[in-house]
Design a protein around this motif. Structure first.
Motif, PDB file in Angstrom:
ATOM      1  N   LEU A 123       0.811  -1.220   0.000  1.00  0.00           N
ATOM      2  CA  LEU A 123       0.000   0.000   0.000  1.00  0.00           C
ATOM      3  C   LEU A 123       0.844   1.270   0.000  1.00  0.00           C
ATOM      4  O   LEU A 123       0.532   2.244  -0.689  1.00  0.00           O
ATOM      5  CB  LEU A 123      -0.913   0.027   1.242  1.00  0.00           C
ATOM      6  CG  LEU A 123      -2.130  -0.896   1.217  1.00  0.00           C
ATOM      7  CD1 LEU A 123      -2.752  -0.993   2.608  1.00  0.00           C
ATOM      8  CD2 LEU A 123      -3.152  -0.370   0.209  1.00  0.00           C
ATOM      9  N   ALA A 124       1.900   1.282   0.820  1.00  0.00           N
ATOM     10  CA  ALA A 124       2.675   2.528   0.999  1.00  0.00           C
ATOM     11  C   ALA A 124       4.052   2.403   0.357  1.00  0.00           C
ATOM     12  O   ALA A 124       4.613   1.310   0.292  1.00  0.00           O
ATOM     13  CB  ALA A 124       2.811   2.833   2.483  1.00  0.00           C
ATOM     14  N   GLY A 125       4.559   3.536  -0.109  1.00  0.00           N
ATOM     15  CA  GLY A 125       5.882   3.545  -0.754  1.00  0.00           C
ATOM     16  C   GLY A 125       6.708   4.739  -0.304  1.00  0.00           C
ATOM     17  O   GLY A 125       6.361   5.427   0.662  1.00  0.00           O
ATOM     18  N   THR A 126       7.771   4.998  -1.042  1.00  0.00           N
ATOM     19  CA  THR A 126       8.766   5.973  -0.591  1.00  0.00           C
ATOM     20  C   THR A 126       8.246   7.397  -0.355  1.00  0.00           C
ATOM     21  O   THR A 126       8.793   8.107   0.459  1.00  0.00           O
ATOM     22  CB  THR A 126       9.939   6.050  -1.591  1.00  0.00           C
ATOM     23  OG1 THR A 126       9.397   6.094  -2.908  1.00  0.00           O
ATOM     24  CG2 THR A 126      10.853   4.861  -1.466  1.00  0.00           C
ATOM     25  N   GLY A 143       6.771  -4.432   8.144  1.00  0.00           N
ATOM     26  CA  GLY A 143       6.072  -4.056   6.917  1.00  0.00           C
ATOM     27  C   GLY A 143       6.345  -2.600   6.561  1.00  0.00           C
ATOM     28  O   GLY A 143       6.541  -2.260   5.389  1.00  0.00           O
ATOM     29  N   CYS A 144       6.363  -1.757   7.577  1.00  0.00           N
ATOM     30  CA  CYS A 144       6.648  -0.327   7.354  1.00  0.00           C
ATOM     31  C   CYS A 144       8.055  -0.138   6.795  1.00  0.00           C
ATOM     32  O   CYS A 144       8.267   0.615   5.841  1.00  0.00           O
ATOM     33  CB  CYS A 144       6.520   0.445   8.672  1.00  0.00           C
ATOM     34  SG  CYS A 144       4.844   0.564   9.289  1.00  0.00           S
ATOM     35  N   ARG A 145       9.007  -0.843   7.405  1.00  0.00           N
ATOM     36  CA  ARG A 145      10.396  -0.731   6.925  1.00  0.00           C
ATOM     37  C   ARG A 145      10.496  -1.173   5.466  1.00  0.00           C
ATOM     38  O   ARG A 145      11.143  -0.530   4.650  1.00  0.00           O
ATOM     39  CB  ARG A 145      11.328  -1.593   7.784  1.00  0.00           C
ATOM     40  CG  ARG A 145      11.697  -0.944   9.073  1.00  0.00           C
ATOM     41  CD  ARG A 145      12.947  -1.583   9.675  1.00  0.00           C
ATOM     42  NE  ARG A 145      13.039  -1.211  11.073  1.00  0.00           N
ATOM     43  CZ  ARG A 145      12.566  -1.956  12.060  1.00  0.00           C
ATOM     44  NH1 ARG A 145      12.035  -3.127  11.810  1.00  0.00           N
ATOM     45  NH2 ARG A 145      12.653  -1.551  13.310  1.00  0.00           N
ATOM     46  N   LEU A 146       9.853  -2.277   5.162  1.00  0.00           N
ATOM     47  CA  LEU A 146       9.912  -2.827   3.800  1.00  0.00           C
ATOM     48  C   LEU A 146       9.292  -1.858   2.786  1.00  0.00           C
ATOM     49  O   LEU A 146       9.717  -1.793   1.639  1.00  0.00           O
ATOM     50  CB  LEU A 146       9.189  -4.176   3.758  1.00  0.00           C
ATOM     51  CG  LEU A 146       9.278  -4.971   2.460  1.00  0.00           C
ATOM     52  CD1 LEU A 146      10.733  -5.361   2.165  1.00  0.00           C
ATOM     53  CD2 LEU A 146       8.421  -6.237   2.544  1.00  0.00           C
ATOM     54  N   ARG A 174      -3.027  12.983   3.171  1.00  0.00           N
ATOM     55  CA  ARG A 174      -3.815  12.310   2.140  1.00  0.00           C
ATOM     56  C   ARG A 174      -3.059  11.123   1.536  1.00  0.00           C
ATOM     57  O   ARG A 174      -3.649  10.298   0.838  1.00  0.00           O
ATOM     58  CB  ARG A 174      -4.230  13.304   1.047  1.00  0.00           C
ATOM     59  CG  ARG A 174      -4.992  14.497   1.616  1.00  0.00           C
ATOM     60  CD  ARG A 174      -5.734  15.278   0.571  1.00  0.00           C
ATOM     61  NE  ARG A 174      -6.948  14.599   0.146  1.00  0.00           N
ATOM     62  CZ  ARG A 174      -8.090  14.604   0.823  1.00  0.00           C
ATOM     63  NH1 ARG A 174      -8.172  15.250   1.967  1.00  0.00           N
ATOM     64  NH2 ARG A 174      -9.142  13.974   0.371  1.00  0.00           N
ATOM     65  N   SER A 175      -1.764  11.061   1.787  1.00  0.00           N
ATOM     66  CA  SER A 175      -1.007   9.862   1.385  1.00  0.00           C
ATOM     67  C   SER A 175      -0.439   9.176   2.633  1.00  0.00           C
ATOM     68  O   SER A 175       0.681   8.669   2.638  1.00  0.00           O
ATOM     69  CB  SER A 175       0.105  10.218   0.406  1.00  0.00           C
ATOM     70  OG  SER A 175       0.983  11.143   1.000  1.00  0.00           O
ATOM     71  N   THR A 176      -1.250   9.208   3.695  1.00  0.00           N
ATOM     72  CA  THR A 176      -0.830   8.592   4.965  1.00  0.00           C
ATOM     73  C   THR A 176      -1.701   7.382   5.289  1.00  0.00           C
ATOM     74  O   THR A 176      -2.926   7.430   5.163  1.00  0.00           O
ATOM     75  CB  THR A 176      -0.941   9.631   6.116  1.00  0.00           C
ATOM     76  OG1 THR A 176      -0.003  10.680   5.875  1.00  0.00           O
ATOM     77  CG2 THR A 176      -0.645   8.995   7.472  1.00  0.00           C
ATOM     78  N   LEU A 177      -1.040   6.306   5.693  1.00  0.00           N
ATOM     79  CA  LEU A 177      -1.723   5.097   6.141  1.00  0.00           C
ATOM     80  C   LEU A 177      -1.589   5.019   7.667  1.00  0.00           C
ATOM     81  O   LEU A 177      -0.472   5.002   8.191  1.00  0.00           O
ATOM     82  CB  LEU A 177      -1.076   3.863   5.499  1.00  0.00           C
ATOM     83  CG  LEU A 177      -1.626   2.501   5.922  1.00  0.00           C
ATOM     84  CD1 LEU A 177      -3.065   2.316   5.443  1.00  0.00           C
ATOM     85  CD2 LEU A 177      -0.743   1.371   5.380  1.00  0.00           C
TER      86      LEU A 177
ATOM     87  N   ASN B  61      12.640   5.886  10.284  1.00  0.00           N
ATOM     88  CA  ASN B  61      13.573   5.210   9.378  1.00  0.00           C
ATOM     89  C   ASN B  61      14.805   6.045   9.033  1.00  0.00           C
ATOM     90  O   ASN B  61      15.729   5.526   8.435  1.00  0.00           O
ATOM     91  CB  ASN B  61      12.899   4.684   8.106  1.00  0.00           C
ATOM     92  CG  ASN B  61      11.666   5.429   7.697  1.00  0.00           C
ATOM     93  OD1 ASN B  61      11.176   6.285   8.432  1.00  0.00           O
ATOM     94  ND2 ASN B  61      11.155   5.133   6.534  1.00  0.00           N
ATOM     95  N   VAL B  62      14.830   7.328   9.424  1.00  0.00           N
ATOM     96  CA  VAL B  62      16.055   8.097   9.162  1.00  0.00           C
ATOM     97  C   VAL B  62      17.033   7.982  10.328  1.00  0.00           C
ATOM     98  O   VAL B  62      18.139   8.519  10.283  1.00  0.00           O
ATOM     99  CB  VAL B  62      15.762   9.596   8.871  1.00  0.00           C
ATOM    100  CG1 VAL B  62      14.883   9.743   7.645  1.00  0.00           C
ATOM    101  CG2 VAL B  62      15.153  10.289  10.070  1.00  0.00           C
ATOM    102  N   LEU B  63      16.644   7.247  11.372  1.00  0.00           N
ATOM    103  CA  LEU B  63      17.508   7.159  12.558  1.00  0.00           C
ATOM    104  C   LEU B  63      18.701   6.221  12.358  1.00  0.00           C
ATOM    105  O   LEU B  63      19.622   6.219  13.165  1.00  0.00           O
ATOM    106  CB  LEU B  63      16.691   6.677  13.768  1.00  0.00           C
ATOM    107  CG  LEU B  63      15.570   7.620  14.216  1.00  0.00           C
ATOM    108  CD1 LEU B  63      14.742   6.972  15.308  1.00  0.00           C
ATOM    109  CD2 LEU B  63      16.139   8.948  14.691  1.00  0.00           C
TER     110      LEU B  63
END
Lengths: 395, 83
Positions: A123-126, A143-146, A174-177, B61-63
């Motif tokens: 769902l989420a990306g860079t 999952g968040c890290r990935l 608006r692009s936040t999960l 993740n910037v840590l």
């Protein structure tokens, strides 16, 4: 420090803390007698740390379905669904999950961990943001890290804190999960879902609710917190696991968003994991029916949960904030937690030990999981043992 | 600019003091993990305090690139300057 030296350092720290003679974090189960009892070290022990909330691991319907599936479809699928196809059971279970939640569609995964990994990273990306509760399960963090998205934490179940962090994001909401859990695995408390849905709607964000510990436990038909709160339309994606109330292994996601199907083509954990075995799918399908119709099981589960919670509370143990099938005893030192865990084990009761940094706020936890399959006698025995140990350890 | 940075550093050291092992002097070169005993969980909680103190968002993740007190101060300064 070499790669192996790092492992040695960790192993030495673990050995220094834990008693000799028992593998606390890998206790060998020699024989399983039932959904609540087994043999460990030659002794009969009582399972009080498994997540077998409805006690379905030996349900005849599930056993029979699994046996039949092995005989007709074999022991495994030996590959991913993208490469090796979807068995009729995979597709049927997905339809049954969608129907169960009255949602448009569903995806089944091989583990609950993989369900969160696959959904979050799909769902989420860079360029996106993920806002998570500080007490989230490791599968959510991973999952968040990935995903590569920016990860922001809010204080556990603190809605003012969550909203403050959303406000700081400005247009990016608006692009936040947002990700929360129905029942949190550490302290057993529930997310304030009505407030969360209200806030996420006002900021135009999306919400993923992990019902891993609440499926089968909350709601009239056991959908989870979403049903208990009557908010199925307020949640964008619901994930969960088969390894707790459904007594097998696997995971799922349901949603009314058409785009859910696209996850199958963009999510690496889904694409590159072998699909669930026929026996697993078959027993889960049987268990889902029992779960949906399991009003009496849920009543028994909650009777047991309230009974143990109030008994431990009366005894003076520091507990999580509310009663539920996950009952965490909070200890202020790992040594004290170790003594309580070992004391229970010596009395034939096997529960979870959680030491820092895994437990919140630097505490240690001795965590019980209550099941509908626990008998009155078993519940009384555990309560009485906690009473005995209270006198011995906290005198 | 230097005043802003020193202000950040001063406030940051105050917050770090609440998480670090007691009795250890906190200087910009202090290593957060090895010298101040701020483990990964403490660091995540420290970040929430920093976000509130400076009214910014600090993605966890910037840590990975943060080792010392100065690294953290630089990160806060960078985020504040960009906001």
């Amino acid at each position: 420090m070499s790669l192996l030296d790092k492992l040695d350092t960790g192993a030495a720290a673990r050995k220094a803390l834990l008693p000799e003679g028992i593998d606390v974090f890998g206790t060998p189960i020699e024989e399983v007698y039932s959904s609540t009892e087994a043999r460990v070290g030659g002794r009969r022990i009582l399972f009080f740390g498994t997540n077998n909330y409805l006690g379905l691991t030996f349900a005849p319907e599930c056993l029979q379905a699994a046996h039949k599936a092995i005989d007709s479809e074999g022991t495994g699928t030996t590959g991913s669904r993208m490469a090796n196809g979807s068995y009729s059971g995979h597709r049927a279970l997905e339809k049954e999950f969608a129907d169960f939640y009255h949602c448009r569609s569903s995806i089944v995964f091989t583990t609950g961990y993989q369900a969160n990994l696959a959904m979050i990273s799909g769902l989420a990306g860079t360029n996106d943001v993920i806002l998570i509760d500080g007490d989230s399960h490791a599968s959510i963090y991973d999952g968040c890290r990935l995903s590569g998205a920016e990860i922001i934490r809010f204080r556990h179940n603190d809605m003012a804190d969550m909203e403050k962090r959303l406000r700081r994001l400005g247009e990016r909401t608006r692009s936040t999960l947002i990700i929360v859990e129905g029942i949190y695995s550490m302290l057993g408390d529930q997310a304030p879902l009505a407030d969360i849905v209200k806030i996420k709607n006002s900021y135009g964000s999306m919400l993923l609710l992990d019902e891993a510990h609440s499926l089968g436990v909350l709601g009239q038909t056991g959908q989870g917190l979403v049903e208990e709160a009557g908010l199925i339309d307020g949640v964008d994606f619901i994930t969960g696991t088969f390894s707790k109330s459904l007594g097998s292994i696997g995971g799922y996601c349901v949603s009314n968003h058409l785009q859910l199907d696209q996850i199958r083509y963009v999510s690496r954990p889904y694409i590159f994991t072998a699909s669930p075995s026929p026996a697993t799918i078959a027993s889960t399908r049987a268990a889902l029916k029992l779960l949906r119709d399991g009003t009496e099981l849920r009543k028994k589960l909650w009777r047991n949960a309230r009974k143990l919670y109030s008994r431990l509370d009366e005894l003076g143990y520091l507990l999580g904030p509310e009663p539920g099938p996950v009952i965490a005893t909070i200890l202020h030192s790992p040594q004290q937690a170790m003594m309580l865990w070992k004391g229970l084990f010596d009395y034939g009761i096997y529960v979870n030990l959680i030491l820092p940094p895994a437990a919140p706020e630097g505490n240690s936890l001795v965590r019980c999981s209550v099941s509908a399959a626990h008998t009155e006698e078993q519940m009384d025995y555990v309560g009485n043992t906690f009473a005995e140990l209270r006198k011995k350890i906290f005198k | 600019m230097a005043h802003d940075y020193n202000n950040i550093l001063q406030k940051l050291c105050h917050h770090i003091g609440r998480f670090a092992s007691s009795g250890i002097e906190i200087v910009p070169e202090s290593d957060l993990i090895n010298q101040l005993a701020i483990d990964s969980v403490k660091l995540l909680n420290l970040v929430m305090e920093i976000e509130d103190e400076f009214d910014i968002s600090v993605p966890i993740n910037v840590l990975a690139d943060v080792q010392t007190v100065r690294d953290l101060a630089d990160l806060i300064h960078k985020i504040k300057s960009a906001s």
